[in-house]
Design a protein around this motif. Sequence first.
Motif, short mmCIF file in Angstrom:
data_model
loop_
_atom_site.label_atom_id
_atom_site.label_comp_id
_atom_site.label_asym_id
_atom_site.label_seq_id
_atom_site.Cartn_x
_atom_site.Cartn_y
_atom_site.Cartn_z
N VAL A 105 33.53 40.47 44.39
CA VAL A 105 32.23 41.01 44.00
C VAL A 105 32.39 42.41 43.41
CG1 VAL A 105 30.01 41.85 44.89
CG2 VAL A 105 30.88 39.63 45.61
N SER A 106 33.23 43.24 44.03
CA SER A 106 33.45 44.61 43.54
C SER A 106 34.11 44.61 42.17
CB SER A 106 34.31 45.38 44.54
OG SER A 106 33.69 45.46 45.80
N LEU A 107 35.12 43.78 41.97
CA LEU A 107 35.82 43.74 40.69
C LEU A 107 34.90 43.26 39.58
CD1 LEU A 107 39.30 42.32 41.81
CD2 LEU A 107 38.78 44.65 41.09
N VAL A 108 34.12 42.24 39.86
CA VAL A 108 33.17 41.74 38.85
C VAL A 108 32.11 42.79 38.56
CG1 VAL A 108 31.40 40.00 38.40
CG2 VAL A 108 33.57 39.32 39.44
N GLY A 109 31.65 43.50 39.59
CA GLY A 109 30.66 44.55 39.39
C GLY A 109 31.19 45.67 38.51
#
Length: 339
Positions: A316-320
Amino acid sequence: MGKYVLKRLAYMVVVFFITSLMMYAIYNLIPNDPARAQLEGQKKTMKPEEYEEAYNNLREKMGLNDPLIVRYARWMGLIHDIGNKGFNGLLQGNFGYSNIYQKDVIDIIGAPMENTIILNIFATILTLAITIPLGIACAVKKGSLFDNATQVFTIVGWSLPTFIVAILFIYLFAVLIPIFPVGGAKTPGSNYVGLREFGDRMYYLALPILVSTFTGLAGMTRNIRASMIDTLSMDYIRTARAKGLKERTVIYSHAWRNALLPVVTSIIGWFLSIFGGSFVIENTFLLHGMGRLYIQALQNNDFELVLASQMFNTVVSLVGILITDLAYGLVDPRVRVDK
C-alpha cells in the motif's frame, strides 16, 4: 510518462525485496521457536528423549536449521520449497500458516483486508469531499467569522485522540440517538448477497467511517487552507483579478490547481497513515480488519500472519508513493515526470 512509470516500478520491486528481507530478519530475531510451539501440546505425553528427537526432526522438516537467507528465499518463493517440491512462497500466493487460526494465512486475511480497504476508501472519499471545499472557503474568507470558527473546530479535532472521538460518536449515534450498531461488519447470521449485502455492510461500517472521516478533517482542512492562502497572494492571481476575471474562475481555474501540488503529498500521506492507524478504530468497533488482525497476531507470536500484514502495508505504501509522483505530473504540467 511510460518510461518513468517502468523505472518507478523497478524501484518499487527493489524496495519491496529490501523491506521484506529486513522485516523477515527482524522477526526471526525474536526468541520464538515454531517447532517447540507446535509440539507444546504433545510434550507432556512424551519422554524427554522422544521429545528431543521429535523436536529435531520437526526443525529439519520445517527448515529452521537452514541459514536466514535460505529461509527468506524459501519464504519469498525464490528457491524450491523443502523436499524440492517446487516454488511455494509469497510470490506464488503462499503467505504461510497461522498458529492462531490453524489454517493458511491466505484463507484468513481476505475478509479483514476487504473490511480495511472499504473503511479507508470511503473515509478518504468523504473526507476529501468535505475538506477541499471547506479549505478553499476558509482561504477565500480568511479572517472572517466562518474562517475563525473553522480554525477553532479543526484545532479541537486535531487535539482529540481517535479513541476519544470513537467513544463520543458511539455515545451520540448508538446510545443517545440509536441509529448505528456499535460493532461488527454485518448482521450476525445473515447471508445477504448483491446490493443487500453491500448495504448491510455499509450500515455496520457507517460509524467507523464517520469517526475516521472526522479525525481526518482537521489536518486536511488546515493544509488545503494554508496552500490556498499562499497561492491567492501570488502576483498572477492579482493580475487575473485585475483583468476582470470572475472570482470563481480565478479560484477554481487558476489558484486551486496550483495550490493542489503541495497538497497532493499530504493527501496521499494521510491516506497511507489511516491504513496504518485504522487498528484503533477496528479495535474500538470490534471490526475484523487488518489492523486488529495484526495486533492479535503480534500478541500471539503468530509471525507468519504478522509478516503477511506487514507486506500488505508495504505494498500500500509503495503504490501510494507511486501515485503521489504521478499526481505531480497530472496537477502541474511543468513537472516533467518522464525525465
